[in-house]
Design an enzyme around this catalytic site. Sequence first.
Site, PDB file in Angstrom:
ATOM      1  N   GLU A  37      -8.071  22.553  49.933  1.00  0.00           N
ATOM      2  CA  GLU A  37      -7.238  23.002  50.784  1.00  0.00           C
ATOM      3  C   GLU A  37      -7.965  23.889  51.991  1.00  0.00           C
ATOM      4  O   GLU A  37      -8.803  24.023  51.858  1.00  0.00           O
ATOM      5  CB  GLU A  37      -5.997  24.302  50.605  1.00  0.00           C
ATOM      6  CG  GLU A  37      -5.442  25.264  51.740  1.00  0.00           C
ATOM      7  CD  GLU A  37      -4.619  26.553  51.817  1.00  0.00           C
ATOM      8  OE1 GLU A  37      -4.773  26.608  50.405  1.00  0.00           O
ATOM      9  OE2 GLU A  37      -3.865  26.797  52.471  1.00  0.00           O
ATOM     10  N   ARG A 263     -12.228  26.870  35.662  1.00  0.00           N
ATOM     11  CA  ARG A 263     -12.638  26.636  36.809  1.00  0.00           C
ATOM     12  C   ARG A 263     -14.660  26.850  36.039  1.00  0.00           C
ATOM     13  O   ARG A 263     -14.203  27.544  35.244  1.00  0.00           O
ATOM     14  CB  ARG A 263     -12.522  27.393  37.325  1.00  0.00           C
ATOM     15  CG  ARG A 263     -12.044  28.566  36.990  1.00  0.00           C
ATOM     16  CD  ARG A 263     -11.145  29.877  38.188  1.00  0.00           C
ATOM     17  NE  ARG A 263     -11.705  30.504  39.383  1.00  0.00           N
ATOM     18  CZ  ARG A 263     -10.791  29.043  40.683  1.00  0.00           C
ATOM     19  NH1 ARG A 263     -10.347  28.376  40.115  1.00  0.00           N
ATOM     20  NH2 ARG A 263     -11.199  29.328  41.612  1.00  0.00           N
ATOM     21  N   LYS A 273     -12.861  31.289  47.748  1.00  0.00           N
ATOM     22  CA  LYS A 273     -13.275  30.919  49.177  1.00  0.00           C
ATOM     23  C   LYS A 273     -12.913  32.579  49.917  1.00  0.00           C
ATOM     24  O   LYS A 273     -13.396  32.773  50.590  1.00  0.00           O
ATOM     25  CB  LYS A 273     -11.636  29.873  49.368  1.00  0.00           C
ATOM     26  CG  LYS A 273     -12.733  28.692  49.503  1.00  0.00           C
ATOM     27  CD  LYS A 273     -11.627  27.777  50.259  1.00  0.00           C
ATOM     28  CE  LYS A 273     -10.454  27.173  49.126  1.00  0.00           C
ATOM     29  NZ  LYS A 273      -9.689  25.876  50.082  1.00  0.00           N
TER      30      LYS A 273
HETATM   31  P1  ATP Z   1     -10.699  29.342  45.564  1.00  0.00           P
HETATM   32  O1  ATP Z   1     -10.889  29.951  44.028  1.00  0.00           O
HETATM   33  O2  ATP Z   1     -12.122  29.020  45.790  1.00  0.00           O
HETATM   34  O3  ATP Z   1      -9.862  29.937  46.146  1.00  0.00           O
HETATM   35  P2  ATP Z   1      -8.861  27.484  44.974  1.00  0.00           P
HETATM   36  O4  ATP Z   1      -8.532  26.920  44.141  1.00  0.00           O
HETATM   37  O5  ATP Z   1      -8.027  28.118  46.025  1.00  0.00           O
HETATM   38  O6  ATP Z   1     -10.532  28.092  45.454  1.00  0.00           O
HETATM   39  P3  ATP Z   1      -8.767  24.530  46.522  1.00  0.00           P
HETATM   40  O7  ATP Z   1      -9.443  24.250  47.993  1.00  0.00           O
HETATM   41  O8  ATP Z   1      -7.156  24.786  45.541  1.00  0.00           O
HETATM   42  O9  ATP Z   1      -9.346  25.618  46.368  1.00  0.00           O
HETATM   43  O10 ATP Z   1      -9.285  23.701  44.965  1.00  0.00           O
HETATM   44  C1  ATP Z   1      -9.397  22.223  45.384  1.00  0.00           C
HETATM   45  C2  ATP Z   1      -9.581  22.297  44.051  1.00  0.00           C
HETATM   46  O11 ATP Z   1     -10.584  22.042  43.397  1.00  0.00           O
HETATM   47  C3  ATP Z   1      -8.887  22.451  43.464  1.00  0.00           C
HETATM   48  O12 ATP Z   1      -8.247  21.272  42.266  1.00  0.00           O
HETATM   49  C4  ATP Z   1      -9.325  23.393  42.536  1.00  0.00           C
HETATM   50  O13 ATP Z   1      -8.688  23.342  41.343  1.00  0.00           O
HETATM   51  C5  ATP Z   1     -10.322  22.921  41.995  1.00  0.00           C
HETATM   52  N1  ATP Z   1     -11.196  24.030  41.803  1.00  0.00           N
HETATM   53  C6  ATP Z   1     -11.789  25.000  42.748  1.00  0.00           C
HETATM   54  N2  ATP Z   1     -12.527  25.758  42.588  1.00  0.00           N
HETATM   55  C7  ATP Z   1     -12.853  25.527  41.562  1.00  0.00           C
HETATM   56  C8  ATP Z   1     -13.667  26.627  40.528  1.00  0.00           C
HETATM   57  N3  ATP Z   1     -14.116  27.237  40.976  1.00  0.00           N
HETATM   58  N4  ATP Z   1     -13.987  25.061  39.061  1.00  0.00           N
HETATM   59  C9  ATP Z   1     -14.000  24.475  39.447  1.00  0.00           C
HETATM   60  N5  ATP Z   1     -12.514  23.688  39.850  1.00  0.00           N
HETATM   61  C10 ATP Z   1     -12.218  23.970  40.740  1.00  0.00           C
END
Ligand code: ATP
Length: 564
Positions: A37, A263, A273
């Site tokens: 996102e 993750r 984020k």
């Molecule tokens: P955050 O938790 O940092 O806000 P998010 O999951 O909301 O991150 P997205 O932009 O939705 O951020 O993430 C894009 C992709 O990256 C998703 O498929 C998510 O599962 C993966 N992702 C996000 N954080 C991690 C992490 N710490 N380890 C592995 N994959 C991740």
Amino acid sequence: MDQTEVTPSTDFIRDIINEHNRTNRFGGRVATRFPPEPNGYLHIGHAKSVCLNFGIAAQYGGTCNLRMDDTDPSGETLEYVESIIRDVKWLGFDWEDRLFYASVYYEQLYQYAIQLIQKGKAYVCSLSADEIREYRGTLTKPGKDSPYRTRSVEENLDLFKRMRAGEFEEGAHVLRAKIDMASPNVVMRDPVIFRVKKEPHYRTGTQWIIYPMYDFAHGLSDSIEGITHSICTLEFEINRPLYDWILNELKVACHPQQIEFARLNLSYAVLSKRRLIELVEKKYVSGWDDPRMPTIAGMRRRGYTPEAIRNFCERIGVAKNESIVDMALLEHCVRENLNEQAPRVMGVLHPLRVIIDNYPEGRLEDFDCPYHPQNPGRGSRKVPFSRILYIEREDFHEDPPKKFFRLAPHREVRLRYGYFIKCVNVVKDPKAGEVIEVHCTYDPETRSGFAPDGRKVDATIHWVSASHSLPAEVRLYDRLFRVANPLEEGPDFLEYLNPNSLEILKSCRVELSLASAAPASRYQFERVGYFCVDPVDSSNEALVFNRTVTLRDSWAKVIGQEKK
Ligand code: ATP
Ligand code: MG
């Protein structure tokens, strides 16, 4: 890929894909996507997901799409989109012509919602947000039906169309899937799938007044793109029944398999984020690309290489259970890669003047110094040598302790790539009493680095010529947090920031060859550490270096201890 070829089992995700290929579930096709996102910069956790999705596609001869999962106007910006594109590219991955935006599917998603309403599988609910929460029940208590659950298809269609037309305020009505308010899985208790949000979107402007919820948009976007394996993080495991419910109800042609993995969590960092935005907005760091940030942009500016990050992601692998990876492992991967790649040069962080009394004034020699001593093929450069030098302050001790073998009064050391010098005198600041100048003599017979009479020295130290070197600013970075788990330590992670995470040294000296160093190029300052030319603040007039990593490998130490 040749269907008869069996991909070796390396993790549970590849096992699932191998099984799909064996049973021909997707006709041997493997299509993945990385779906960020655009509401922040990518961090090292995202890099894990990028490497996984693109890596699997490459391994199976499939494709991986880059999709901006931009279904929420709040917080999404073009700047973030551009940063994501830059970062994934820099990591070394290529989505070819497959850059997609969920926001492009809005009309299609709207039509899917209409279909659900027509099937009696979605309804417009007019409970307030609080009421919806109350009706939902808890993990131990079933929910109860919304009084609007029994609205007719016609009324639902009419209200939903008017939601789209902007007739209602935010929260007045939402569209919900009609599933099961008594489901043991709370996600399945009639989740909201569309809501009114009167906020302009960075791509669609004010064209849309209703926006799909993540759970509704995500699986359908996957399906629209023909994704076979929708890989996401573990917190979405309980959403998988909803993912499947939506695709089953709509009888879509492509029904991807959602697969969840743990993750990445990294010690001494926060990977969320929301938390990273807080660090940027409250100016605890200089920006998203502050070299202390665990963002791809920060790590790039710090001097990390894409190879090192990919290697790190490979080493940590994928698993189903959450764990915290030691930051020292990431630093180890960076060090290992830079050890191979980075040219060696000389830089002095805390200069101490050395005068070689018996070296003729005005004389200048050029020493030919290899860029990679173990690897002569990597070439060399000339380093000027003259009567007045700078050495590292800590390489001299007026009153040396027991295990100090470097320069001290009456003691001889070797200058890297050069002569033996011997300290004959020191000059002190009359007030502070600190040594400000060291006088030495050199042995002209030791130009080769060895004495013809066979005498040995206990240390070799680095140096630069005082008037044939460049001033530089060097920024020493340490971990941003002083505890391994800032989010678990207490209520406010900001309390655990490391106050010494940045030390700026303004009066460093580096060898002349660095005058032409390209922005972001990386070096080993011999005996000191790995550094890169700061791509933002460095210029020909004022060189600025970031310390990427020290030479000391605390990961090797950890491993070493485990072996003992
Ligand atoms: P955050 O938790 O940092 O806000 P998010 O999951 O909301 O991150 P997205 O932009 O939705 O951020 O993430 C894009 C992709 O990256 C998703 O498929 C998510 O599962 C993966 N992702 C996000 N954080 C991690 C992490 N710490 N380890 C592995 N994959 C991740
Ligand atoms: Mg997310």
